[in-house]
Write an enzyme that holds these catalytic residues in place. Structure first.
Site, short mmCIF file in Angstrom:
data_model
loop_
_atom_site.label_atom_id
_atom_site.label_comp_id
_atom_site.label_asym_id
_atom_site.label_seq_id
_atom_site.Cartn_x
_atom_site.Cartn_y
_atom_site.Cartn_z
N HIS A 1 0.81 -1.16 0.04
CA HIS A 1 -0.13 0.03 0.06
C HIS A 1 0.95 1.29 0.03
O HIS A 1 0.77 1.98 -0.82
CB HIS A 1 -1.00 0.04 1.30
CG HIS A 1 -1.98 1.15 1.53
ND1 HIS A 1 -3.07 1.24 1.02
CD2 HIS A 1 -1.54 2.39 1.92
CE1 HIS A 1 -3.61 2.27 1.22
NE2 HIS A 1 -2.83 3.22 1.58
N GLU A 2 1.80 1.27 0.96
CA GLU A 2 2.94 2.46 0.96
C GLU A 2 3.66 2.79 -0.19
O GLU A 2 3.74 3.79 -0.68
CB GLU A 2 3.44 2.47 2.30
CG GLU A 2 2.46 2.44 3.54
CD GLU A 2 1.57 3.54 3.71
OE1 GLU A 2 1.73 4.69 3.01
OE2 GLU A 2 0.62 3.15 4.29
N HIS B 1 1.75 4.65 -2.86
CA HIS B 1 1.92 6.05 -2.51
C HIS B 1 3.09 6.47 -2.86
O HIS B 1 3.36 7.50 -3.65
CB HIS B 1 1.75 6.37 -1.10
CG HIS B 1 0.33 6.26 -0.57
ND1 HIS B 1 -0.62 7.18 -1.00
CD2 HIS B 1 -0.19 5.60 0.50
CE1 HIS B 1 -1.71 6.84 -0.49
NE2 HIS B 1 -1.56 5.92 0.51
N GLU C 1 -4.71 7.85 -2.85
CA GLU C 1 -5.07 6.61 -2.31
C GLU C 1 -5.52 5.76 -3.36
O GLU C 1 -5.33 4.45 -3.15
CB GLU C 1 -6.31 6.86 -1.37
CG GLU C 1 -6.78 5.83 -0.54
CD GLU C 1 -5.61 5.44 0.66
OE1 GLU C 1 -4.87 5.93 0.68
OE2 GLU C 1 -6.00 4.52 1.40
#
Ligand code: ZN
Length: 503
Positions: free
Chosen positions: A265-266, A269, A295
């Site tokens: 997830h990170e 980003h 997001e």
């Protein structure tokens, strides 16, 4: 005029430097700072942030903006200069419209509210937090009134995180989403035993999990020459410059997906942040188009890629090698099903892809009603519990696992929650386009070839940073506005197949 623009750019470069310095201090606070460093760190951060704010709202910046605005626009709406001045103007105007005493009062209130929230959550005592929430809501209302953006009071708060978004549009998109999600949850609940995640509860050494995360994000394209991965209590991404984008993950010994999917997830980003045009360094353009767009990138990698069959097929051999006891006998299908187990749960951050958005929807409904005076703080827990029962199908046994679970309201962040679901909606819109553009995508993912997808996202989205607004970016990439349908279609197809019901 060129001289004036250069001077303006210099001022914003200095502001960017101050913001980068405070980001380094915050990153350190979350990763390596000893506990006793907290008080000194708060002072240092407050000083740097006040200085950055003072420069942003200065008369000098106001004068320079006025002077160069027409000149910049004349260079074309799509020019670097016009985009620079547009975003600089926005930041300056927003910061100036909110009076200094209100900013200070918000800071004081939220620092007390955070403390009260922690204690209230530990004792599951909403009444102890309620007066703080009252104050946070009323200060946010005053902030919204000062900003005067849009028809609805909530518009001004939403606009801070999702520039240009309107409360009524979000309500419309969320209504469609809810109508589609609730039946999926019902089908999943009726077939609860169809999917097991037991295989994921095997113990895996923490250090080895961390190494796996490093290996995976490097393969996805995260550049370790321009970033690093560390551990922290809550995973996050932070940008000091295009060439220094840091990510963190958390590790749970007996639940590998916690570290793995937080890292993915990170990484999503971070790929965005590392992919922004280097010419935007030290300008207001070195950021994402909006929190929702940001997001969309983390969710795209975490869920649409990371929880898909091709990725699971590529990943499993790596898991078997590092954790032979836990995954040596696990099949691809078993792993794929396990990481996609869905069902009602109380805690938003632990929720699956389907129910997650229902958690967000309820927060959005409640906070917009609180700000706009349609709901009283004292009635909020009851409203929370009723909506949880209605839509997610589970009633919180106490407020700690209900209305007190999130830090956002205590931190003064109202208008932030909807960006999580906007991101999910957009992730499916973008991914559908990526699949059209890259017909071999699924086969590439299964072979661990992530560069084509990263390249496509980089060119279509990342490189533009904040130069193109979220609305225009969507329009350009998917030829349309925000649309919940691709996300719903994806969930319906996927979960009907996983749980064995008619989509
Ligand atoms: Zn995120």
């Amino acid at each position: 005029m060129e001289d004036r623009f250069k001077l303006l750019a210099e001022r914003f470069a200095e502001i960017a430097d101050l913001n980068a310095a405070s980001a380094v201090l915050q990153w350190d606070q979350e990763t390596y700072m000893p506990v006793q460093g907290c008080a000194a760190r708060s002072n240092a951060l407050a000083t740097i942030q006040t200085e950055a704010h003072r420069r942003l709202v200065s008369d000098e910046v106001a004068g320079l903006l006025d002077a160069v605005e027409g000149w910049a626009r004349a260079r074309g709406e799509d020019s670097f200069e016009a985009a620079f001045v547009r975003t600089a103007r926005r930041d300056h105007a927003r910061a100036r419209k909110v009076p200094g005493e209100l900013v200070a009062e918000l800071a004081r209130t939220t620092s007390l509210a955070l403390e009260a929230w922690q204690a209230a959550r530990a004792r599951s005592d909403f009444a102890a937090f309620a007066p703080h929430l009252e104050k946070v809501v009323s200060l946010n209302r005053r902030k919204a009134e000062a900003l005067e953006t849009g028809e609805r009071l909530y518009d001004a708060l939403l606009d801070e995180y999702e520039p240009g978004a309107k409360t009524s549009e979000v309500e419309a998109a969320f209504r469609v989403l809810r109508e589609g999600l609730v039946p999926i949850v019902r089908e999943v609940v009726a077939r609860e035993g169809a999917v097991s995640s037991a295989v994921l509860n095997a113990e895996c050494a923490e250090a080895e999990q961390f190494e796996l995360c490093k290996e995976v994000v490097a393969r996805l394209g995260y550049d370790f020459e321009r970033g690093r991965l560390d551990r922290s209590a809550h995973a996050f991404t932070t940008t000091f410059s295009v060439d220094d984008v840091r990510i963190t993950t958390r590790v749970k010994k007996d639940f590998l997906p916690s570290a793995l999917y937080a890292a993915v997830h990170e990484c999503g980003h971070a790929l965005y942040a590392q992919g922004i045009d280097k010419r935007f360094e030290r300008t207001p353009l070195n950021d994402g188009a909006s929190l929702g767009v940001h997001e969309s990138q983390s969710r795209l990698w975490e869920n649409l890629v990371g929880r898909g069959r091709p990725f699971c097929a590529w990943l499993l051999p790596l898991l078997r090698k590092r954790f032979p006891d836990a995954f040596g006998r696990c099949s691809q299908e078993e792993f794929y099903r396990a990481v996609n187990k869905a069902g009602p749960s109380l805690i938003r951050v632990e929720a699956d892809e389907v129910t997650y958005n229902l958690h967000v929807l309820l927060r959005f409904e409640l906070e917009s009603a609180l700000v706009e005076g349609r709901l009283k703080v004292s009635d909020a827990p009851e409203a929370w519990n009723a909506r949880m029962s209605d839509t997610v199908g589970i009633a919180p046994p106490d407020d700690a696992r209900g209305i007190l679970q999130d830090i956002h309201w205590a931190a003064g962040l109202i208008g932030y929650f909807p960006t999580y679901t906007l991101g999910n909606i957009m992730s499916a819109q973008f991914y559908a386009k990526a699949r059209e553009a890259l017909p071999e995508l699924e086969a590439q993912l299964a072979r661990g070839e992530f560069a084509p997808l990263k390249g496509w996202l980089g060119e279509k989205l990342h490189v533009h940073g904040r130069k193109v607004s979220a609305g225009r970016l969507l329009q350009r990439v998917v030829n349309g506005p925000l649309d919940s349908k691709p996300f719903l279609d994806y969930l319906q197809r996927k979960y009907a197949e996983l749980y064995g019901f008619q989509p």
